[in-house]
Enzyme design. Structure first.
Site, mmCIF file in Angstrom:
data_model
loop_
_atom_site.group_PDB
_atom_site.id
_atom_site.type_symbol
_atom_site.label_atom_id
_atom_site.label_comp_id
_atom_site.label_asym_id
_atom_site.label_seq_id
_atom_site.Cartn_x
_atom_site.Cartn_y
_atom_site.Cartn_z
ATOM 1 N N HIS A 156 -3.944 2.990 5.564
ATOM 2 C CA HIS A 156 -5.083 2.360 5.124
ATOM 3 C C HIS A 156 -4.542 1.520 3.803
ATOM 4 C CE1 HIS A 156 -7.821 4.586 7.394
ATOM 5 N NE2 HIS A 156 -7.090 5.152 7.417
ATOM 6 N N ASP A 364 -5.188 -4.035 -2.905
ATOM 7 C CA ASP A 364 -6.083 -2.965 -2.038
ATOM 8 C C ASP A 364 -5.665 -3.331 -0.459
ATOM 9 O OD1 ASP A 364 -8.003 -1.345 -1.343
ATOM 10 O OD2 ASP A 364 -9.581 -2.370 -2.987
HETATM 11 P P1 ADQ Z 1 -10.588 3.216 -1.117
HETATM 12 O O1 ADQ Z 1 -9.386 2.939 -2.261
HETATM 13 O O2 ADQ Z 1 -11.323 4.469 -1.367
HETATM 14 O O3 ADQ Z 1 -9.931 3.268 0.301
HETATM 15 P P2 ADQ Z 1 -12.675 1.100 -0.321
HETATM 16 O O4 ADQ Z 1 -12.202 0.484 0.879
HETATM 17 O O5 ADQ Z 1 -13.235 0.094 -1.314
HETATM 18 O O6 ADQ Z 1 -11.321 2.037 -1.162
HETATM 19 O O7 ADQ Z 1 -13.759 2.281 -0.015
HETATM 20 C C1 ADQ Z 1 -14.202 2.992 -1.161
HETATM 21 C C2 ADQ Z 1 -15.644 3.548 -0.428
HETATM 22 O O8 ADQ Z 1 -16.037 4.633 -1.282
HETATM 23 C C3 ADQ Z 1 -16.555 2.543 0.031
HETATM 24 O O9 ADQ Z 1 -17.169 3.044 1.212
HETATM 25 C C4 ADQ Z 1 -17.767 2.927 -0.980
HETATM 26 O O10 ADQ Z 1 -19.124 2.652 -0.821
HETATM 27 C C5 ADQ Z 1 -17.666 4.078 -1.629
HETATM 28 N N1 ADQ Z 1 -18.012 4.578 -3.020
HETATM 29 C C6 ADQ Z 1 -17.618 4.059 -4.003
HETATM 30 N N2 ADQ Z 1 -18.201 4.527 -4.970
HETATM 31 C C7 ADQ Z 1 -19.029 5.235 -4.599
HETATM 32 C C8 ADQ Z 1 -20.329 5.615 -5.123
HETATM 33 N N3 ADQ Z 1 -20.179 5.928 -6.598
HETATM 34 N N4 ADQ Z 1 -21.259 6.411 -4.452
HETATM 35 C C9 ADQ Z 1 -21.018 6.513 -3.176
HETATM 36 N N5 ADQ Z 1 -19.900 5.861 -2.457
HETATM 37 C C10 ADQ Z 1 -18.948 5.314 -3.273
HETATM 38 C C11 ADQ Z 1 -8.794 3.097 1.053
HETATM 39 C C12 ADQ Z 1 -7.967 2.258 0.786
HETATM 40 C C13 ADQ Z 1 -8.704 0.840 1.215
HETATM 41 C C14 ADQ Z 1 -9.232 0.568 2.478
HETATM 42 C C15 ADQ Z 1 -9.845 1.996 2.764
HETATM 43 C C16 ADQ Z 1 -10.134 2.277 4.388
HETATM 44 O O11 ADQ Z 1 -7.442 2.161 -0.682
HETATM 45 O O12 ADQ Z 1 -7.882 -0.324 0.601
HETATM 46 O O13 ADQ Z 1 -10.070 -0.314 2.538
HETATM 47 O O14 ADQ Z 1 -9.129 3.224 2.308
HETATM 48 O O15 ADQ Z 1 -9.085 1.975 5.063
#
Ligand code: ADQ
Length: 503
Positions: A156, A364
């Protein structure tokens, strides 16, 4: 349909409408369809750790199976190796990597233990799909336990160039162990190509046509499967009562001001301080924005036991305090940083109420927030997405304002542009973005990966049958597998000529 077995650090939720993220939704869908097992850490510690009993919950045709870890396992495997050594190096941050032999031993040991606990549950015709960096070597240990069925892996997060990855003392062992999979999935072409360069340049492998890689007598298909969100459902969230309540709350509090929003786990890879500095510069260089624009950063705390994360939290609080102290008015607080979580419905309302989505990670894998921001917009009055070129999502979402988060002036200019963008241009950009987000949804991601896994595994079986003596039953099996594979037979693969370095 073959049973699906998913292994990831955290398991579920399977059916939690308001909470499941893109990853959980895509996997849960496929698991419900095929039936299967979702296996991983319970998130809890217990004295017996991975030797303790399996915790099994059954929902319909799906079993959620979890294991505890000991406190030492969490410290050395999870916080230690996974999050202090692997995570920074995979995100190109050798400067932040903390390496310790003890961490490394725990990493290999826990992977071995997880494989040993999983092995008795596996059937040879299962589709086994391992997720993410915590379990990169799990495949080789699953194979060592005697499993010869279809085995896939998805990373990921980014896969860095070999020049960076080799800073990790375990890099060669790690990549060699990954060759046990049939298919390795990456978020972007850059990640896949970095992996191919490592195999070719560091462990003497060969890169073949069609995404095939060969090393140490193994062939593995390394390919690109950009992850998506359940865009339809996310868009529908924005119309729920909960989303509308959050929307109204935020807009009322803003009066006529504009809103910039950032939503990220509090992590140094997300470029949050750089973002705050760009906002500060916006207020300084373009004073017309003072008392007219607010910035809301939602940043739930993560990995608080790791030093770099505690430092980041202090840095953010200082920066926000400084900006508010310099520019704040009695009735206007320029920056708000909130560390609480929101339900996904609530979050969709906040995205929709925001004129600009500022998604500027320093590195990312994909970044699902960028896709969620797009999905939640009002088609008649959409906001503007500003997106870092270093997010995997930038490959697909090219109609966003793409910025270099290290270039403070460029980020400031992008903010100024976004805040003044006419409705016509906002709509035009958003329509294109929305189409991409809807098409490349989480179901498609999951479906494409599993199709590739089935086809690749069928191909491997084909090769095995080709080479064996083979009676009539083998010939029938061969024909069936050829149809399933839908790809040229093994022998037709040609050497790959340097195309893998695509900058
Ligand atoms: P993450 O590093 O966690 O994931 P991201 O892809 O942005 O990063 O996903 C974060 C998730 O957490 C989003 O669905 C977001 O809505 C949720 N989130 C963040 N803050 C929140 C809050 N305060 N309340 C509720 N929900 C919240 C890892 C990798 C990424 C990759 C994903 C999926 O680092 O690059 O996109 O996996 O493969």
């Amino acid at each position: 349909m073959n049973r699906l077995v998913v292994i990831s650090n955290r398991v579920g939720p399977l059916n939690d409408e308001g909470k499941a993220g893109g990853l959980a939704v895509g996997l849960a869908d496929a698991l419900r369809q095929r039936g299967g097992v979702w296996f991983g850490w319970s998130g809890k510690t217990g004295e017996d750790g991975t030797f303790g009993p399996l915790q099994i919950k059954t929902e319909g045709e799906v079993q959620l199976i979890t294991l505890d870890m000991t406190q030492a396992d969490v410290a050395d495997f999870y916080n230690g190796f996974a999050n202090q050594a692997l995570w920074p190096v995979l995100h190109y941050r050798m400067d932040l990597a903390g390496y310790d032999r003890r961490f490394s031993e725990a990493f290999w040991r826990i992977n071995e233990r997880i494989a040993a606990r999983l092995a008795p549950l596996l059937k040879q015709d299962d589709l086994v799909w391992v997720q993410d960096y915590h379990f990169a070597p799990l495949g080789s240990q699953i194979r060592a336990s005697g499993f010869s069925g279809a085995l896939g892996y998805f990373l990921h997060v980014p896969f860095p160039p070999p020049e960076v990855l080799t800073a990790l003392p375990d890099a060669h062992r790690l990549v060699r162990s990954m060759l046990a999979y049939d298919v390795i999935g990456f978020q972007t072409v850059t990640d896949r190509d970095n992996f191919a360069r490592f195999v070719a340049g560091e462990i003497g492998g060969r890169v073949l046509e069609g995404g095939w890689i060969e090393a140490s007598g193994r062939r593995v298909r390394a390919d690109v499967f950009p992850i998506g969100i359940d865009a339809e459902r996310f868009a529908a969230f924005a119309a729920t009562a909960e989303a509308r309540r959050r929307y109204a709350q935020l807009r009322t509090e803003l009066h006529d001001r504009k809103q910039i929003i950032g939503v990220d786990r509090l992590d140094y890879t997300k470029g949050i301080p750089e973002r705050l500095s760009a906002f500060e510069r916006l207020l300084k260089d373009y004073p017309e924005n003072r008392n007219k624009v607010s910035f809301l950063q939602i940043a739930p705390l993560s990995r608080e036991n790791v030093k770099a994360y505690a430092r980041l939290r202090r840095e953010l609080e200082e920066l926000a305090g400084h900006i508010n102290g310099t520019y704040g008015l009695l009735d206007w607080t320029p920056v708000r940083v909130m560390t609480r979580g929101f339900s996904r419905k609530g979050l969709s309302g906040l995205y929709r109420a925001s004129d600009v989505g500022l998604v500027t990670p320093l590195r990312d894998g994909m970044n699902l927030v960028a896709k969620e921001y797009v999905a939640a917009q009002d088609p008649e009055n959409p906001g503007v997405l500003i997106l870092s070129r270093f997010a995997g999502a930038a490959r697909e979402l090219s109609e966003a304002l793409i910025v270099n988060p290290y270039d403070n002036a460029e980020m400031t200019e992008a903010l100024q542009l976004a805040l003044r963008m006419p409705l016509g241009e906002r709509k035009e950009r958003w329509q294109a973005l929305n189409e991409t987000v809807r098409k490349g949804n989480s179901r498609r991601w999951c479906g494409l990966f599993l199709d590739a896994l089935e086809a690749t595994h069928a191909q491997r079986r084909l090769k095995f049958l080709d080479e064996s003596e083979g009676g009539a039953s083998a010939k029938t099996e061969l024909a069936r597998l050829r149809r399933a594979a839908g790809v040229p037979p093994w022998g037709e693969l040609k050497p790959f000529r340097g195309r893998h370095v695509r900058l």
